[in-house]
Design a protein around this motif. Structure first.
Motif, mmCIF file in Angstrom:
data_model
loop_
_atom_site.group_PDB
_atom_site.id
_atom_site.type_symbol
_atom_site.label_atom_id
_atom_site.label_comp_id
_atom_site.label_asym_id
_atom_site.label_seq_id
_atom_site.Cartn_x
_atom_site.Cartn_y
_atom_site.Cartn_z
ATOM 1 N N ASP A 106 8.543 85.724 33.521
ATOM 2 C CA ASP A 106 7.712 86.383 32.562
ATOM 3 C C ASP A 106 8.587 88.043 32.735
ATOM 4 O O ASP A 106 8.592 88.701 33.992
ATOM 5 N N LEU A 107 9.231 88.451 31.840
ATOM 6 C CA LEU A 107 10.142 89.525 31.778
ATOM 7 C C LEU A 107 9.442 90.870 31.349
ATOM 8 O O LEU A 107 10.140 91.901 31.626
ATOM 9 N N GLY A 108 8.166 90.615 30.970
ATOM 10 C CA GLY A 108 7.547 91.852 30.459
ATOM 11 C C GLY A 108 7.863 92.132 29.182
ATOM 12 O O GLY A 108 8.630 91.519 28.590
ATOM 13 N N LEU A 109 6.845 93.027 28.400
ATOM 14 C CA LEU A 109 7.223 93.420 27.162
ATOM 15 C C LEU A 109 6.991 91.992 26.080
ATOM 16 O O LEU A 109 7.539 92.298 25.082
ATOM 17 N N GLY A 110 6.250 90.973 26.498
ATOM 18 C CA GLY A 110 6.169 89.811 25.774
ATOM 19 C C GLY A 110 7.171 88.808 25.954
ATOM 20 O O GLY A 110 7.108 87.690 25.320
ATOM 21 N N PHE A 111 8.307 89.198 26.665
ATOM 22 C CA PHE A 111 9.588 88.193 26.839
ATOM 23 C C PHE A 111 9.272 87.332 27.885
ATOM 24 O O PHE A 111 8.721 87.696 29.096
ATOM 25 N N GLY A 112 9.649 86.037 28.011
ATOM 26 C CA GLY A 112 9.535 84.994 28.864
ATOM 27 C C GLY A 112 10.683 84.245 28.890
ATOM 28 O O GLY A 112 11.390 84.029 27.891
ATOM 29 N N VAL A 113 11.037 83.655 29.672
ATOM 30 C CA VAL A 113 12.479 82.813 30.058
ATOM 31 C C VAL A 113 12.196 81.600 30.742
ATOM 32 O O VAL A 113 11.392 81.715 31.791
ATOM 33 N N ASP A 114 12.622 80.541 30.594
ATOM 34 C CA ASP A 114 12.678 79.505 31.324
ATOM 35 C C ASP A 114 13.952 78.533 31.419
ATOM 36 O O ASP A 114 14.500 78.433 30.180
ATOM 37 N N ALA A 149 17.519 75.628 28.717
ATOM 38 C CA ALA A 149 17.141 77.052 28.768
ATOM 39 C C ALA A 149 16.384 77.616 27.622
ATOM 40 O O ALA A 149 16.768 76.910 26.281
ATOM 41 N N GLY A 150 15.223 78.397 27.514
ATOM 42 C CA GLY A 150 14.541 78.790 26.392
ATOM 43 C C GLY A 150 14.326 80.199 26.760
ATOM 44 O O GLY A 150 13.931 80.733 27.865
ATOM 45 N N LEU A 151 14.267 81.362 25.755
ATOM 46 C CA LEU A 151 13.818 82.683 25.562
ATOM 47 C C LEU A 151 12.440 82.617 24.483
ATOM 48 O O LEU A 151 12.972 82.404 23.357
ATOM 49 N N GLY A 152 11.592 83.178 24.985
ATOM 50 C CA GLY A 152 10.532 83.489 24.207
ATOM 51 C C GLY A 152 10.010 84.670 24.122
ATOM 52 O O GLY A 152 10.111 85.740 24.954
#
Length: 693
Positions: free
Chosen positions: A533-541, A586-589
């Motif tokens: 959880d990167l913060g500001l609504g961003f997440g990466v896996d 890999a994904g960025l959401g």
């Protein structure tokens, strides 16, 4: 342990925190399924590093590889596919459409101690959504390229305080994406119709009965296979100009229908025990017709002789399946230091498959393989906390699979062969896990799996295969760690494994699909995954798996000897089929709000390294990457989405068989020899809307 982990799995037969389980488990929740647009089992596998899937010739023929452990065609699978607690009996059922799914768990490594034979590579555990006590549902519709449109619906109806019903359906219709250049039309269109009714009945305060009935009907294009001399012109590399469209003069078709029922009874026996009984019935029929030359040249020659004035068509391969499956299990309740379960499993499989090879029979009658399998399994598993931070788990299962097969003439009823063999195996599993905190686990696991042997088509005097082939055994060691960091905003996992195959069942086309046993295959690898959880609504896996799967000491007669070629092939060190060294995801959401709208956006990439389709490593697909994306907008009771798969329209081969393994293709003309392969569908995109009520 890891009691506050929000991700719960049932990999070991009871709800547990994913972080605490001493296995590599990939989990897809209902939210993941929506965000990633996962609508088929192919989609789930494509999102899972270390797992690879081949779809071939028709909707029911598939091969799944987990950590180098690969399914062989038309025989026992190498992975257990479990739906609502019971393993499906045949891989033909694996590709039925997934819809209204609550959770999917993919376990890697041998899982024989819990799931029995045919779990030598791992297990896919899928749970469909249960009825709830809230009335409501949803209806969704979508449209996409290829004139593709879908309709899905769910209705949840509580009949009373004790009885709830749930009806779900899915419909898909597409004109397709792959164009036959000779026929001048798309040949991969299909229609899929699906229904499922579930009931949940509270028999008492301690007993619950669940009932499920399902139906699926599909029809459409099949065997849209391309043909060309890829070996001679491109060295077997299936890319670029080698990836031609299909050009055959016969349009392959397939239709299949399945219906099945399942009952599940859960009864608490006091505060300490839970008795679970499950039983299911599956009925499946598939019609499949194709050509075998995949050309439009006529007359077709074999070794220069014009034997087939109209080509090699039609070829028919219908399949009928009936299966009865039951399991009785007793599970300890509570969170004490000693946790266990034990049970008995039974499965009866009746499988009839006809190989009507048409012109290749030269007037002989087609033969039908009538296979009967009775499997009995006894299993038990116990976990004990040696210390508050140290857990050991011991599992053991005994499986006995009595198989017989009659080869019968379809016109005269003549019995050409009658064979029977029994395959049995003790499958232990031992794990030790250290949980110094609720946010960290390190573990080591050793396990054994196997899948039954079987029966090849009857060999002739000059054929190189045997009538029967042995069971395949897999032994594996795995060590790994899992952790949650930064107050749960970061999850990481790392695992390494070593796997030893005995009697790897390698499928080869030699006039028909046959299995040649490879005495030894060595596999080792490393897997890693992370979600943040990167913060500001961003997440990466992200996840990556490196799997080194190579043939051990193995020599075999050359199936297509040419002048100057050796009569015996040494294949030591070759890559095993359908087992890429690298699979990476890999994904960025981003999730956020704009006014009354909730926005969910995601972009992901998947990479697969070189795939060898046959054990000689000639026909292969070089590495490729695919990019997917989706934007969803939630407006209260309405949701809208726009999505795309393979956004850059990359093309690759998804299956192939070649002239160096199949004498028929080596001798075909005019203009031969040929290789045969299937290309992927290319870019897909669409729009969708969902209304909740």
């Amino acid at each position: 342990m890891a009691g506050d982990d929000p991700i719960v799995v049932t990999a070991r037969g009871r709800p547990e925190a994913q972080l605490a389980v001493p296995d590599t488990v990939t989990v897809f929740t209902r939210e993941d399924i929506v965000r990633r647009k996962l609508t088929t089992i192919d989609d789930f596998i494509a999102e899972t590093p270390g797992v690879f899937m081949i779809n071939d010739q028709d909707p029911g023929t598939n091969m799944i590889t987990v950590r180098g452990v690969s399914t062989n065609r038309n025989q026992s699978p190498s992975i257990a596919y479990v739906v609502d607690g019971l393993a499906l009996a045949d891989s033909e059922l694996f590709t039925l459409r997934t819809y209204d799914v609550a959770r999917v768990e993919i376990l890697k490594g041998p899982q024989g101690a819990l799931f029995g034979r045919s779990a030598s590579g791992g297990a896919i555990d899928l749970a469909t959504s249960d009825p709830t006590n809230e009335a409501g549902g949803l209806a969704s519709a979508g449209i996409g390229n290829g004139f593709t449109w879908t309709v899905d619906g769910v209705a949840n109806a509580p009949v009373s305080d004790r009885v709830q019903l749930r009806l779900a359906g899915s419909y898909r219709n597409t004109d397709g994406f792959i164009r036959n250049s000779y026929l001048g039309r798309k040949v991969d269109g299909f229609i899929s119709r699906n229904l499922r009714l579930k009931a949940r009945i509270a028999l008492s305060e301690t007993g619950t009965l669940k009932l499920r009935a399902g139906w699926a009907n599909e029809e459409g294009g099949a065997a849209y296979i391309s043909s060309g001399n890829v070996t001679g012109l491109y060295g077997g590399r299936l890319s670029g100009d080698a990836l031609t469209d299909p050009q055959g003069d016969f349009e392959g078709r397939a239709s299949r229908e399945w219906w099945g029922t399942q009952a599940e009874l859960e009864q608490e026996l006091g505060d300490r025990l839970l008795l679970t009984w499950r039983s299911s019935y599956d009925n499946y029929h598939k019609d499949f017709v194709e050509e075998l030359d995949f050309r439009h040249d006529t007359p077709l020659t074999l070794d220069g002789i014009p034997l087939f004035p109209n080509g090699i068509q039609p070829i028919s391969q219908p399949v009928d399946i009936e299966a009865w499956t039951s399991e009785l299990r007793l599970t300890s309740q509570g969170a004490g230091p000693f946790r266990w379960h034990a049970g008995v499993f039974f499965q009866r499989l009746e499988r009839d498959r006809t190989d009507d090879l048409g012109p290749l029979l030269f007037g002989a009658e087609p033969q039908r393989a009538e296979t009967r399998s009775n499997q009995i399994g006894l299993f038990a598993q116990a976990s004990y906390d040696l210390l508050p931070t140290l857990e050991t788990t011991i599992g053991l299962r005994y499986d006995r699979d009595r198989r017989k097969e009659d080869t019968v003439g379809t016109r005269t009823g003549t019995t050409y062969a009658r064979r029977a063999r029994t395959f049995e195996k003790w499958q232990p599993k031992l794990s030790i896990a250290w949980h110094p905190t609720d946010n960290f686990t390190t573990y080591a696991t050793g396990s054994v799996g196997f899948k039954s042997g079987g029966f090849n088509p009857l060999p002739g005097p000059s054929d190189i295969w045997s009538a029967n082939f042995a069971a395949e055994t897999v032994k594996s060691l795995e060590a790994g760690l899992k952790a949650r960091l930064a107050e749960g905003r970061l999850r990481v996992a790392l695992a390494g494994f070593v796997t030893d195959y005995s009697n790897f069942q390698n499928t080869v086309f030699l006039g028909n699909s046959v299995v040649l046993s490879v005495p030894k295959v060595d596999v080792h690898g490393i897997e890693a995954s992370a979600q943040a959880d990167l913060g500001l609504g961003f997440g990466v896996d992200a996840g990556a798996a490196w799997t080194h799967s190579r043939v051990g000491r193995y020599t075999t007669p050359n199936p297509t000897p040419e002048p100057g070629e050796p009569s015996i092939l040494d294949l030591e060190g070759k890559r095993t089929p359908n087992a890429p060294d690298w699979t990476v995801n890999a994904g960025l959401g981003w999730q956020g709000t704009r006014g009354a709208a909730k926005i969910d956006a995601r972009v992901s990439v998947a990479y697969v390294s070189r795939v060898d389709f046959e054990i000689d490593n000639i026909l292969h697909s070089p590495g490729y990457a695919s990019v997917d994306g989706r934007i969803g907008v939630d407006l209260g009771s309405w949701s809208l989405e726009i999505w795309g798969k393979n956004l850059f329209d990359r093309r690759w081969a998804i299956s192939a068989f070649g002239q160096q393994q199949l004498p028929l293709l080596l001798g075909l003309g005019p203009g031969g020899p040929f290789d045969s392969f299937t290309i992927n569908t290319g870019r897909q995109f669409g729009l969708g809307a969902t209304r909740r009520f």
